[in-house]
Design an enzyme around this catalytic site. Sequence first.
Site, PDB file in Angstrom:
ATOM      1  N   GLU A 280     -24.057 -52.830  16.732  1.00  0.00           N
ATOM      2  CA  GLU A 280     -24.279 -54.088  15.990  1.00  0.00           C
ATOM      3  C   GLU A 280     -23.032 -54.960  15.991  1.00  0.00           C
ATOM      4  OE1 GLU A 280     -25.148 -52.673  12.073  1.00  0.00           O
ATOM      5  OE2 GLU A 280     -27.034 -51.722  12.635  1.00  0.00           O
ATOM      6  N   PRO A 281     -22.474 -55.267  17.147  1.00  0.00           N
ATOM      7  CA  PRO A 281     -21.226 -56.034  17.156  1.00  0.00           C
ATOM      8  C   PRO A 281     -21.435 -57.492  16.766  1.00  0.00           C
ATOM      9  CG  PRO A 281     -22.012 -55.746  19.398  1.00  0.00           C
ATOM     10  CD  PRO A 281     -22.949 -54.962  18.512  1.00  0.00           C
ATOM     11  N   GLY A 282     -20.543 -57.996  15.961  1.00  0.00           N
ATOM     12  CA  GLY A 282     -20.574 -59.416  15.602  1.00  0.00           C
ATOM     13  C   GLY A 282     -19.328 -60.093  16.143  1.00  0.00           C
ATOM     14  N   ARG A 319     -11.328 -67.215   5.915  1.00  0.00           N
ATOM     15  CA  ARG A 319     -10.681 -65.929   6.197  1.00  0.00           C
ATOM     16  C   ARG A 319      -9.201 -65.864   5.787  1.00  0.00           C
ATOM     17  NH1 ARG A 319     -10.089 -63.605  10.478  1.00  0.00           N
ATOM     18  NH2 ARG A 319     -10.914 -61.619   9.809  1.00  0.00           N
ATOM     19  N   CYS A 352      -8.695 -78.707  -3.590  1.00  0.00           N
ATOM     20  CA  CYS A 352      -7.843 -78.612  -4.768  1.00  0.00           C
ATOM     21  C   CYS A 352      -7.692 -77.171  -5.234  1.00  0.00           C
ATOM     22  CB  CYS A 352      -8.425 -79.486  -5.873  1.00  0.00           C
ATOM     23  SG  CYS A 352      -8.510 -81.179  -5.314  1.00  0.00           S
TER      24      CYS A 352
HETATM   25  N1  LLP Z   1     -23.434 -54.299  11.005  1.00  0.00           N
HETATM   26  C1  LLP Z   1     -23.275 -54.311   9.668  1.00  0.00           C
HETATM   27  C2  LLP Z   1     -24.181 -53.491   8.847  1.00  0.00           C
HETATM   28  C3  LLP Z   1     -22.270 -55.090   9.080  1.00  0.00           C
HETATM   29  O1  LLP Z   1     -22.113 -55.062   7.768  1.00  0.00           O
HETATM   30  C4  LLP Z   1     -21.430 -55.883   9.898  1.00  0.00           C
HETATM   31  C5  LLP Z   1     -20.378 -56.704   9.315  1.00  0.00           C
HETATM   32  C6  LLP Z   1     -21.632 -55.858  11.289  1.00  0.00           C
HETATM   33  C7  LLP Z   1     -22.639 -55.048  11.798  1.00  0.00           C
HETATM   34  C8  LLP Z   1     -20.793 -56.656  12.248  1.00  0.00           C
HETATM   35  O2  LLP Z   1     -19.468 -56.264  12.177  1.00  0.00           O
HETATM   36  P1  LLP Z   1     -18.390 -56.855  13.215  1.00  0.00           P
HETATM   37  O3  LLP Z   1     -18.732 -56.337  14.591  1.00  0.00           O
HETATM   38  O4  LLP Z   1     -18.443 -58.322  13.142  1.00  0.00           O
HETATM   39  O5  LLP Z   1     -17.091 -56.319  12.724  1.00  0.00           O
HETATM   40  N2  LLP Z   1     -16.188 -61.647   6.886  1.00  0.00           N
HETATM   41  C9  LLP Z   1     -15.315 -60.597   7.382  1.00  0.00           C
HETATM   42  C10 LLP Z   1     -16.073 -59.537   8.147  1.00  0.00           C
HETATM   43  C11 LLP Z   1     -17.183 -58.932   7.333  1.00  0.00           C
HETATM   44  C12 LLP Z   1     -17.999 -57.965   8.111  1.00  0.00           C
HETATM   45  C13 LLP Z   1     -19.241 -57.623   7.363  1.00  0.00           C
HETATM   46  N3  LLP Z   1     -20.127 -56.747   8.071  1.00  0.00           N
HETATM   47  C14 LLP Z   1     -14.223 -61.224   8.220  1.00  0.00           C
HETATM   48  O6  LLP Z   1     -14.193 -62.447   8.326  1.00  0.00           O
HETATM   49  O7  LLP Z   1     -13.352 -60.513   8.726  1.00  0.00           O
END
Ligand code: LLP
Length: 425
Positions: A280-282, A319, A352
């Site tokens: 599940e990469p984001g 961030r 602000c």
């Molecule tokens: N799967 C689940 C269940 C998750 O909770 C997340 C991210 C992902 C996949 C994707 O993770 P990634 O590959 O992007 O690391 N807002 C924070 C990151 C929060 C991540 C939340 N969950 C930031 O800006 O660093």
Amino acid sequence: MTPLSYFPYRNGTLHAEAVPLPKLALEFGTPSFVYSRNALREAWATYRHAAGDRDVLVCYGMKANSNLAILNEFKELGAGFDIVSGGELARVLAVGADPAQVVFSGVGKQVWEMQAALRAGVKCFNVESEAELDRLAAVARDLGLPARASVRVNPDVDAQTHPYISTGLKENKFGIPIDRAEAVYRRAASLKGCIEVVGVDCHIGSQISEVDPYLGALDKLLALIARLGSQGIELRHLDLGGGLGIRYKDEQPLAPRALLERVFERLDASGLGHLQVVLEPGRSLVGNAGILLTRVQYLKHNDARNFAIVDAAMNDLLRPTLYGAWHDVVAVAPPPPDAVRANVYDIVGPVCESGDWLARDRRLAVRQDDLLAILSAGAYGFSMASQYNTRARAAEIMVDASAYRVVRPRETIESLFSGESTWAP
Ligand code: LLP
């Protein structure tokens, strides 16, 4: 991929692929997010190549950036999606993604969200608590649509990342403790006709650069799968979540191949090579495919600091202030060295709040009205943006070689309060 891979300097001016950023700033204004379509493709290819001919489903963790243009690009490339809300489900359906490749994560799924996902026919619900399992079974029974489910296990491993984005430790709200998981699976398996157990899931955190936390989690999941197998509970897939980091500064990110090779080895060694691997990469798919383009409004100097006050703010990129995250900041058209003296600046916005900063202590040669690019802003940039201070959210622009398109126009001020009304009749 580095933060500048798809944002090269040509003739002293920063470009998005082949498009000069000053041109986009003039045409569409600032602040604007600019995305590189070819960077998305390269990031995707890294996962595809790492998967080789194994059965791997890459479900884009769309919370990182849910613009329809990005979703559509990944859909066309063959991605599945990891969603965490009914809203995200609506977005993936809007781009015509195949629900059979959608997994539904999240600790707080509501009844309407379960109903919508069941009707759509998602691949799997990643169930995060026993109460959720009961609710899911009830909703599935009412609709007469059995729910495919995985248990999201909390493996209690330290992802060695920022505490706010670490999710696999006992003290986190996520998942079901690994020592409770077996009992939950037995209960799920008993809910015949309502719940169909299909997999196991974990997600240990984000911006992870080491393989060991993943392998630690994997070993615990493999032991669990073996125990379930001996009780006649057979799974079809193993979801290791997202979390692979990117380079913001000088990090050495974990490559998908380095992770998957070790995963395949361990699966084969346990006789579980037939399991589909879900990821599940984001961030690693979109982070370095985007920048935030902003213009300096004022330079301000006091006894303690120099400030470059820009037109982007914490509402556009949360961030830095939320996590102390470091994003590189570069001049779009750096002035000649003898023209402007470089100074150490804090890059701050107009909001602000003292917490409204985007970068601190950066040596920059910069003038009023210059353009700056805040790099690595493709992930958790726009998707975490707000309208605080009644600021319209930024435009989003996608570039493909020398072509470009606005994939979300800047919000209009009127739209920010168009649904509101005064008490007067
Ligand atoms: N799967 C689940 C269940 C998750 O909770 C997340 C991210 C992902 C996949 C994707 O993770 P990634 O590959 O992007 O690391 N807002 C924070 C990151 C929060 C991540 C939340 N969950 C930031 O800006 O660093």
